[in-house]
Motif scaffolding. Structure first.
Motif, PDB file in Angstrom:
ATOM      1  N   LEU A 194      -5.312   2.526   3.074  1.00 40.53           N
ATOM      2  CA  LEU A 194      -6.341   2.108   4.022  1.00 40.53           C
ATOM      3  C   LEU A 194      -6.775   0.677   3.714  1.00 40.53           C
ATOM      4  CD1 LEU A 194      -8.561   5.331   3.827  1.00 40.53           C
ATOM      5  CD2 LEU A 194      -6.602   4.903   5.320  1.00 40.53           C
ATOM      6  N   LEU A 195      -6.991  -0.105   4.772  1.00 37.59           N
ATOM      7  CA  LEU A 195      -7.421  -1.498   4.643  1.00 37.59           C
ATOM      8  C   LEU A 195      -8.772  -1.657   5.347  1.00 37.59           C
ATOM      9  CD1 LEU A 195      -3.988  -3.177   5.513  1.00 37.59           C
ATOM     10  CD2 LEU A 195      -4.965  -2.826   3.221  1.00 37.59           C
ATOM     11  N   PRO A 196      -9.869  -1.402   4.639  1.00 39.66           N
ATOM     12  CA  PRO A 196     -11.177  -1.410   5.304  1.00 39.66           C
ATOM     13  C   PRO A 196     -11.575  -2.759   5.878  1.00 39.66           C
ATOM     14  CG  PRO A 196     -11.410  -1.167   2.919  1.00 39.66           C
ATOM     15  CD  PRO A 196      -9.965  -0.991   3.219  1.00 39.66           C
ATOM     16  N   GLU A 197     -11.026  -3.858   5.368  1.00 36.33           N
ATOM     17  CA  GLU A 197     -11.394  -5.159   5.930  1.00 36.33           C
ATOM     18  C   GLU A 197     -10.956  -5.274   7.388  1.00 36.33           C
ATOM     19  OE1 GLU A 197      -8.617  -8.643   4.689  1.00 36.33           O
ATOM     20  OE2 GLU A 197      -8.645  -7.260   2.983  1.00 36.33           O
ATOM     21  N   ARG A 198      -9.879  -4.559   7.739  1.00 34.31           N
ATOM     22  CA  ARG A 198      -9.433  -4.557   9.127  1.00 34.31           C
ATOM     23  C   ARG A 198     -10.441  -3.806  10.010  1.00 34.31           C
ATOM     24  NH1 ARG A 198      -3.919  -5.573   9.125  1.00 34.31           N
ATOM     25  NH2 ARG A 198      -3.738  -7.829   8.916  1.00 34.31           N
ATOM     26  N   SER A 249       3.901  -6.795  -3.019  1.00 34.60           N
ATOM     27  CA  SER A 249       3.213  -6.844  -4.315  1.00 34.60           C
ATOM     28  C   SER A 249       3.754  -5.846  -5.329  1.00 34.60           C
ATOM     29  CB  SER A 249       1.722  -6.574  -4.108  1.00 34.60           C
ATOM     30  OG  SER A 249       1.494  -5.206  -3.766  1.00 34.60           O
ATOM     31  N   GLY A 250       4.475  -4.839  -4.875  1.00 39.52           N
ATOM     32  CA  GLY A 250       4.948  -3.795  -5.784  1.00 39.52           C
ATOM     33  C   GLY A 250       3.966  -2.652  -5.974  1.00 39.52           C
ATOM     34  N   LEU A 251       2.747  -2.787  -5.432  1.00 40.23           N
ATOM     35  CA  LEU A 251       1.726  -1.758  -5.653  1.00 40.23           C
ATOM     36  C   LEU A 251       2.120  -0.415  -5.035  1.00 40.23           C
ATOM     37  CD1 LEU A 251      -1.093  -0.869  -6.609  1.00 40.23           C
ATOM     38  CD2 LEU A 251      -2.011  -1.767  -4.453  1.00 40.23           C
ATOM     39  N   LEU A 252       2.766  -0.438  -3.882  1.00 35.72           N
ATOM     40  CA  LEU A 252       3.084   0.836  -3.230  1.00 35.72           C
ATOM     41  C   LEU A 252       4.036   1.676  -4.074  1.00 35.72           C
ATOM     42  CD1 LEU A 252       3.419  -0.154   0.540  1.00 35.72           C
ATOM     43  CD2 LEU A 252       1.386   0.448  -0.787  1.00 35.72           C
ATOM     44  N   HIS A 253       4.996   1.050  -4.741  1.00 32.35           N
ATOM     45  CA  HIS A 253       5.902   1.806  -5.611  1.00 32.35           C
ATOM     46  C   HIS A 253       5.150   2.365  -6.816  1.00 32.35           C
ATOM     47  CE1 HIS A 253       9.741   1.079  -3.631  1.00 32.35           C
ATOM     48  NE2 HIS A 253       9.337  -0.154  -3.385  1.00 32.35           N
ATOM     49  N   GLU A 254       4.209   1.604  -7.351  1.00 37.55           N
ATOM     50  CA  GLU A 254       3.397   2.122  -8.452  1.00 37.55           C
ATOM     51  C   GLU A 254       2.586   3.336  -8.012  1.00 37.55           C
ATOM     52  OE1 GLU A 254       0.949  -0.811 -10.284  1.00 37.55           O
ATOM     53  OE2 GLU A 254       2.540  -2.307 -10.403  1.00 37.55           O
ATOM     54  N   LEU A 255       2.009   3.259  -6.823  1.00 40.13           N
ATOM     55  CA  LEU A 255       1.217   4.375  -6.316  1.00 40.13           C
ATOM     56  C   LEU A 255       2.098   5.590  -6.049  1.00 40.13           C
ATOM     57  CD1 LEU A 255      -1.120   2.433  -3.862  1.00 40.13           C
ATOM     58  CD2 LEU A 255      -1.820   3.600  -5.968  1.00 40.13           C
ATOM     59  N   ALA A 256       3.282   5.379  -5.491  1.00 35.66           N
ATOM     60  CA  ALA A 256       4.185   6.488  -5.233  1.00 35.66           C
ATOM     61  C   ALA A 256       4.570   7.187  -6.532  1.00 35.66           C
ATOM     62  CB  ALA A 256       5.435   5.997  -4.508  1.00 35.66           C
ATOM     63  N   VAL A 301      -7.648   3.548  -0.846  1.00 37.70           N
ATOM     64  CA  VAL A 301      -8.342   2.381  -0.304  1.00 37.70           C
ATOM     65  C   VAL A 301      -7.884   1.147  -1.067  1.00 37.70           C
ATOM     66  CG1 VAL A 301     -10.581   1.323   0.146  1.00 37.70           C
ATOM     67  CG2 VAL A 301     -10.329   3.815   0.276  1.00 37.70           C
ATOM     68  N   VAL A 302      -7.381   0.162  -0.342  1.00 37.90           N
ATOM     69  CA  VAL A 302      -6.882  -1.060  -0.964  1.00 37.90           C
ATOM     70  C   VAL A 302      -7.788  -2.214  -0.566  1.00 37.90           C
ATOM     71  CG1 VAL A 302      -4.941  -2.656  -1.154  1.00 37.90           C
ATOM     72  CG2 VAL A 302      -4.517  -0.200  -0.949  1.00 37.90           C
ATOM     73  N   ASP A 303      -8.280  -2.921  -1.555  1.00 33.75           N
ATOM     74  CA  ASP A 303      -9.128  -4.094  -1.337  1.00 33.75           C
ATOM     75  C   ASP A 303      -8.417  -5.328  -1.857  1.00 33.75           C
ATOM     76  OD1 ASP A 303     -11.531  -2.891  -0.240  1.00 33.75           O
ATOM     77  OD2 ASP A 303     -11.774  -1.959  -2.196  1.00 33.75           O
ATOM     78  N   ARG A 304      -8.654  -6.438  -1.190  1.00 35.68           N
ATOM     79  CA  ARG A 304      -8.065  -7.714  -1.597  1.00 35.68           C
ATOM     80  C   ARG A 304      -9.183  -8.601  -2.115  1.00 35.68           C
ATOM     81  NH1 ARG A 304      -5.104 -11.287   2.888  1.00 35.68           N
ATOM     82  NH2 ARG A 304      -7.147 -10.907   3.796  1.00 35.68           N
ATOM     83  N   PRO A 305      -9.271  -8.824  -3.411  1.00 35.77           N
ATOM     84  CA  PRO A 305     -10.359  -9.639  -3.960  1.00 35.77           C
ATOM     85  C   PRO A 305     -10.362 -11.044  -3.382  1.00 35.77           C
ATOM     86  CG  PRO A 305      -9.168  -8.485  -5.698  1.00 35.77           C
ATOM     87  CD  PRO A 305      -8.361  -8.331  -4.444  1.00 35.77           C
ATOM     88  N   GLY A 306     -11.553 -11.586  -3.248  1.00 40.42           N
ATOM     89  CA  GLY A 306     -11.684 -12.922  -2.699  1.00 40.42           C
ATOM     90  C   GLY A 306     -11.109 -14.008  -3.583  1.00 40.42           C
ATOM     91  N   ASP A 307     -10.933 -13.742  -4.884  1.00 42.37           N
ATOM     92  CA  ASP A 307     -10.419 -14.772  -5.787  1.00 42.37           C
ATOM     93  C   ASP A 307      -8.890 -14.831  -5.795  1.00 42.37           C
ATOM     94  OD1 ASP A 307      -9.735 -12.488  -7.148  1.00 42.37           O
ATOM     95  OD2 ASP A 307     -10.999 -12.871  -8.902  1.00 42.37           O
ATOM     96  N   GLY A 308      -8.253 -14.013  -4.967  1.00 34.32           N
ATOM     97  CA  GLY A 308      -6.801 -14.068  -4.868  1.00 34.32           C
ATOM     98  C   GLY A 308      -6.070 -13.324  -5.965  1.00 34.32           C
ATOM     99  N   SER A 309      -6.779 -12.582  -6.812  1.00 38.05           N
ATOM    100  CA  SER A 309      -6.116 -11.818  -7.860  1.00 38.05           C
ATOM    101  C   SER A 309      -5.414 -10.604  -7.252  1.00 38.05           C
ATOM    102  CB  SER A 309      -7.134 -11.386  -8.921  1.00 38.05           C
ATOM    103  OG  SER A 309      -8.158 -10.600  -8.335  1.00 38.05           O
ATOM    104  N   ARG A 310      -4.815  -9.769  -8.099  1.00 39.38           N
ATOM    105  CA  ARG A 310      -4.002  -8.656  -7.604  1.00 39.38           C
ATOM    106  C   ARG A 310      -4.850  -7.656  -6.825  1.00 39.38           C
ATOM    107  NH1 ARG A 310      -1.624  -5.015 -12.301  1.00 39.38           N
ATOM    108  NH2 ARG A 310      -1.025  -3.859 -10.433  1.00 39.38           N
ATOM    109  N   TYR A 311      -4.185  -6.905  -5.969  1.00 40.73           N
ATOM    110  CA  TYR A 311      -4.867  -5.913  -5.144  1.00 40.73           C
ATOM    111  C   TYR A 311      -5.536  -4.865  -6.037  1.00 40.73           C
ATOM    112  CZ  TYR A 311      -2.236  -7.723  -1.161  1.00 40.73           C
ATOM    113  OH  TYR A 311      -1.714  -8.522  -0.174  1.00 40.73           O
ATOM    114  N   ARG A 312      -6.682  -4.377  -5.567  1.00 42.40           N
ATOM    115  CA  ARG A 312      -7.366  -3.272  -6.243  1.00 42.40           C
ATOM    116  C   ARG A 312      -7.278  -2.036  -5.354  1.00 42.40           C
ATOM    117  NH1 ARG A 312     -13.161  -5.929  -7.291  1.00 42.40           N
ATOM    118  NH2 ARG A 312     -12.893  -6.161  -5.020  1.00 42.40           N
ATOM    119  N   TRP A 313      -7.267  -0.862  -5.961  1.00 43.02           N
ATOM    120  CA  TRP A 313      -7.176   0.362  -5.190  1.00 43.02           C
ATOM    121  C   TRP A 313      -8.046   1.443  -5.818  1.00 43.02           C
ATOM    122  CZ3 TRP A 313      -5.470   5.022  -7.176  1.00 43.02           C
ATOM    123  CH2 TRP A 313      -4.800   4.982  -8.407  1.00 43.02           C
TER     124      TRP A 313
END
Length: 455
Positions: A45-49, A28-35, A439-451
């Motif tokens: 962290l993936l709390p859904e797991r 998704s590219g999010l990790l580079h943005e966070l770095a 904390v990374v969440d994956r919205p149910g509507d399939g939009s981009r990851y939230r953190w």
């Protein structure tokens, strides 16, 4: 006469199991943005797991008709989000310090849903635990005496921890004589104590010893009831293995690994490693414990629990965190050596705890090139060093076969590190920042990851 050097062995690979959820996040590219934004290493962290792992343990209890309760062993990860998930799901939390108890209460876990473990608990911890109605695993005779002398205004809820006969060198628990005296003391204490059952702490991951000792605790409950004590529950603690890698890859690695596979020819014995492959892991390990017959004869443990009306408590940590998070480091430099390289990242091995137990975190990091950099190149074996002045500061001693030579700005993602790896030995050495948890969440509507940041 020329010195003949031993041939360097081909690099060994040991990737973690495929993980589509993590792969989607990496792409998704999010990790580079966070770095870039955090300007430091970080853990995601993936709390859904965590939710799914908790549900699997509860299903194992329900499917076998066993009344039980799951307590998350908080020591496995300091993140708040997992405690919050316990509060939302009505699960318990296993704490071993006043700080952990306060943190669990502060994130919504009820006092009666806490079990307080650990040796030689402080008087302050005991007092708060009693007042909150928490369950206390009593580890020594003097601890029980201090509990009875507290006068905290309500009965102390206790489990008596059994010293494991098959691990005589264990420092935990009450031996036979101490256990007998403790039972009599509880019976004589009247309303000062509510002796609810027994517990144990076992090292290792074999299911058979847990089945056998759990069967013994069921018999101890029946004995305690003859003294007028409630004794209606037992705790078998944690020790549920996590399966990180493929069986064939693990067996091949153990058979082939030798000093030449590591920087500086560092030697590891196969017994130094966590068992990164386990054919029976997580909730399936609980099912195996319940399906076994204590002592190898008679009814299965599940049947004995049902017959005796005994509730089963368990305290998994690592197993609830399986695939619930990973650690991300940014490449700061690459140094070429004869036949391999040394990659230096923007953190230290203090953020991967296994390296500080004369061992190695073996599931290898994944290389994520910087945006637009591409992955062209030939395989490049390299160890991974930390950004400190310690020669022994290696996140990975093994010469990992990366698909290409890493470059400054690339990311290395160490998979599945939420269980014990992220923060057990973290330190702001060199005044480097502690890696934040995202904390990374994956919205149910399939939009981009939230953190969001965990704290």
């Amino acid at each position: 006469m020329a010195l003949t050097l031993p041939a360097r062995p081909d690099p060994l690979t040991l990737p973690a199991h495929p993980d589509p959820l993590a792969d989607g996040l990496h792409a998704s590219g999010l990790l580079h943005e966070l770095a870039h934004g955090l300007d430091s290493p970080f853990h995601y962290l993936l709390p859904e797991r965590f939710d799914a792992n908790l549900a699997a343990f509860r299903a194992a209890l329900a499917d076998t008709g066993v009344d039980g309760h799951v307590y998350y062993a908080k020591k496995a990860n300091k993140a708040s989000v997992f405690v919050e998930r316990c509060a939302e799901a009505g699960a318990g939390v296993d704490v071993a310090s006043l700080g952990e108890l306060r943190d669990a209460l502060g994130h919504g876990v009820r006092g009666e849903d806490l079990v307080v473990t650990g040796p030689a608990k402080s008087g302050h911890l005991l007092r708060v635990a009693v007042r909150q109605g928490s369950l206390i695993a009593v580890d020594a005779p003097d601890e029980l005496r201090r509990l009875l002398d507290l006068g905290a205004g309500r009965p102390a809820r206790v489990l008596l921890r059994r010293h494991p006969p098959n691990q005589p060198r264990s420092r935990f628990g009450l031996d036979d004589a101490q256990l007998g005296r403790a039972l009599r003391d509880c019976a004589d204490a009247g309303d000062l104590v509510r002796m609810e059952g027994f517990s144990f702490h076992l090292s290792g991951y074999d299911t058979r010893p847990r089945t056998d000792l759990a069967g013994e605790l069921v018999e101890l409950c029946l004995k305690a009831r003859t003294l007028g004590l409630p004794a209606d529950r037992i705790s078998i603690g944690g020790g549920f293995a996590v399966d990180y890698v493929d069986a064939a890859a693990w067996e091949s690695f153990l058979a082939e690994q030798r000093p030449g596979h590591y920087h500086a020819d560092k030697a590891f014995g196969t017994g130094d490693f966590y068992p990164y492959h386990s054919p029976v892991a997580g909730a399936d390990a609980l099912r195996a414990v319940l399906a076994g017959s204590p002592g190898g004869t008679g009814p299965a443990l599940a049947e004995r629990l049902r017959q005796a009306g005994v509730t089963l408590l368990l305290e998994p940590g690592r197993a609830l965190l399986d695939r619930a998070g990973s650690s991300v480091f940014r490449v700061q430099g690459v140094k070429d050596r004869a036949g391999y390289g040394i990659v230096t990242v923007d953190g230290t091995s203090l953020s991967l705890s296994e390296q500080w137990f004369n061992s190695e975190y073996l599931p290898e990091p994944r290389l994520l090139p910087a945006p637009g950099a591409g992955t062209a190149g030939s395989p490049y074996p390299a160890c991974v060093g930390g950004a400190s002045c310690l020669d022994s500061d290696l996140l990975t001693w093994r010469k990992v076969p990366f698909p290409a030579r890493p470059r400054v700005g690339d990311l290395l993602v160490y998979p599945n590190t939420a269980g014990y790896q992220m923060d057990s030995n973290e330190s702001p050495f060199h005044e480097l920042p502690l890696p934040p948890k995202v904390v990374v969440d994956r919205p149910g509507d399939g939009s981009r990851y939230r953190w969001r940041l965990d704290r």
